[in-house]
Design a protein around this motif. Structure first.
Motif, PDB file in Angstrom:
ATOM      1  N   SER A  96      -7.522   1.050   0.621  1.00  0.00           N
ATOM      2  CA  SER A  96      -6.943   0.825  -0.702  1.00  0.00           C
ATOM      3  C   SER A  96      -8.065   0.545  -1.691  1.00  0.00           C
ATOM      4  O   SER A  96      -9.205   0.237  -1.316  1.00  0.00           O
ATOM      5  CB  SER A  96      -5.952  -0.345  -0.683  1.00  0.00           C
ATOM      6  OG  SER A  96      -6.605  -1.568  -0.417  1.00  0.00           O
ATOM      7  N   ALA A 104      -5.935   8.595 -11.044  1.00  0.00           N
ATOM      8  CA  ALA A 104      -5.724   7.146 -11.129  1.00  0.00           C
ATOM      9  C   ALA A 104      -6.491   6.592 -12.316  1.00  0.00           C
ATOM     10  O   ALA A 104      -7.651   6.948 -12.542  1.00  0.00           O
ATOM     11  CB  ALA A 104      -6.179   6.454  -9.851  1.00  0.00           C
ATOM     12  N   TRP A 110      -4.316   1.897  -5.516  1.00  0.00           N
ATOM     13  CA  TRP A 110      -3.932   3.033  -4.691  1.00  0.00           C
ATOM     14  C   TRP A 110      -4.097   2.706  -3.214  1.00  0.00           C
ATOM     15  O   TRP A 110      -4.810   1.793  -2.823  1.00  0.00           O
ATOM     16  CB  TRP A 110      -4.749   4.288  -5.032  1.00  0.00           C
ATOM     17  CG  TRP A 110      -6.234   4.083  -5.055  1.00  0.00           C
ATOM     18  CD1 TRP A 110      -7.015   3.799  -6.141  1.00  0.00           C
ATOM     19  CD2 TRP A 110      -7.135   4.107  -3.922  1.00  0.00           C
ATOM     20  NE1 TRP A 110      -8.334   3.656  -5.760  1.00  0.00           N
ATOM     21  CE2 TRP A 110      -8.438   3.835  -4.405  1.00  0.00           C
ATOM     22  CE3 TRP A 110      -6.961   4.339  -2.564  1.00  0.00           C
ATOM     23  CZ2 TRP A 110      -9.557   3.794  -3.579  1.00  0.00           C
ATOM     24  CZ3 TRP A 110      -8.070   4.285  -1.719  1.00  0.00           C
ATOM     25  CH2 TRP A 110      -9.349   4.022  -2.233  1.00  0.00           C
ATOM     26  N   VAL A 126      -1.023   6.554  -5.699  1.00  0.00           N
ATOM     27  CA  VAL A 126      -1.274   5.558  -6.742  1.00  0.00           C
ATOM     28  C   VAL A 126       0.013   4.796  -7.041  1.00  0.00           C
ATOM     29  O   VAL A 126       1.084   5.389  -7.143  1.00  0.00           O
ATOM     30  CB  VAL A 126      -1.800   6.232  -8.019  1.00  0.00           C
ATOM     31  CG1 VAL A 126      -2.047   5.203  -9.122  1.00  0.00           C
ATOM     32  CG2 VAL A 126      -3.070   7.011  -7.721  1.00  0.00           C
TER      33      VAL A 126
END
Length: 222
Positions: A96, A104, A110, A126
């Motif tokens: 992540s 993004a 995300w 996302v």
């Protein structure tokens, strides 16, 4: 507690209870927030001038939630279709971060999940919707305190990362719909990330907008 090995997440009684709670709170909010707004507005009108500031901020927030609440119901129904189509899968510490992946923004959180049709591939998803996202946003990405990061060490996943999914912490709890940007508006191409025909058809059954590809044949001379 590991998820049951059912054909779909919806077959698990605990999942049905979690979703029922989710949609119940969404519907209650649709009733209670307008009532709170009208009540605060009425009180604001009749209150002495020196007390007005006590009610102004709560009144604005209840007004905001009144118009936001239908989206909670919409996302609960989207979660239902995904849970009825896909089984739970468990991922330990999925990668992540914040920003720095395609599509993004600088502050977007995300997650990356395995590509169902490419064993070595990873697909970034996302967290676009802020609905019910606070819990997740505070526990994912760099710089999170270890005790908070530990709460999302194991993530349950029901869906296809190329389209959309429901994520949860074990239980399941904290249900959240995460999706690729076009999944519910203009539609996401069926060939996204190499998705095959079966995956595309399953995504359609789960409520994802996957437009048909229209191939235009080249002109031929008579």
């Amino acid at each position: 507690m590991a998820p049951t090995q059912d054909s779909t997440a919806w077959a698990d009684p605990a999942t049905r209870r979690a979703w029922t709670q989710l949609v119940t709170f969404a519907i209650l909010g649709q009733i209670l927030w307008p009532v709170a707004w009208v009540g605060l507005l009425a009180w604001y009108v009749i209150s002495p001038t020196w007390t007005l500031w006590f009610f102004f901020v709560p009144m604005l927030y209840s007004f905001y939630r009144t118009f936001l609440q239908p989206a909670y119901i919409t996302w609960a129904l989207r979660a239902l279709r995904l849970l009825r189509e896909y089984p739970w899968q468990v991922y330990e510490r999925p990668e992540s971060g914040i920003g720095k992946v395609p599509d993004a923004g600088p502050g977007d959180v995300w997650l990356k999940f395995p590509d169902p049709e490419q064993s070595a591939g990873r697909v970034a998803m996302v967290m676009r919707s802020h609905l019910r996202a606070t819990f997740w946003a505070r526990r994912l990405g760099p710089g999170v305190k270890p005790e908070k990061a530990a709460q999302v060490q194991e993530i349950w996943f029901a869906g296809d990362p190329r389209f959309a999914a429901v994520i949860a912490i074990p239980g399941p709890r904290r249900l959240y719909v995460i999706c690729q940007r076009p999944s519910y508006n203009r539609g996401i191409p069926g060939h996204a990330h190499g998705a095959g025909p079966d995956a595309v058809e399953r995504a359609r059954r789960a409520g994802i907008r996957v437009p048909e590809l229209h191939v235009v044949a080249p002109d031929t001379e008579a």
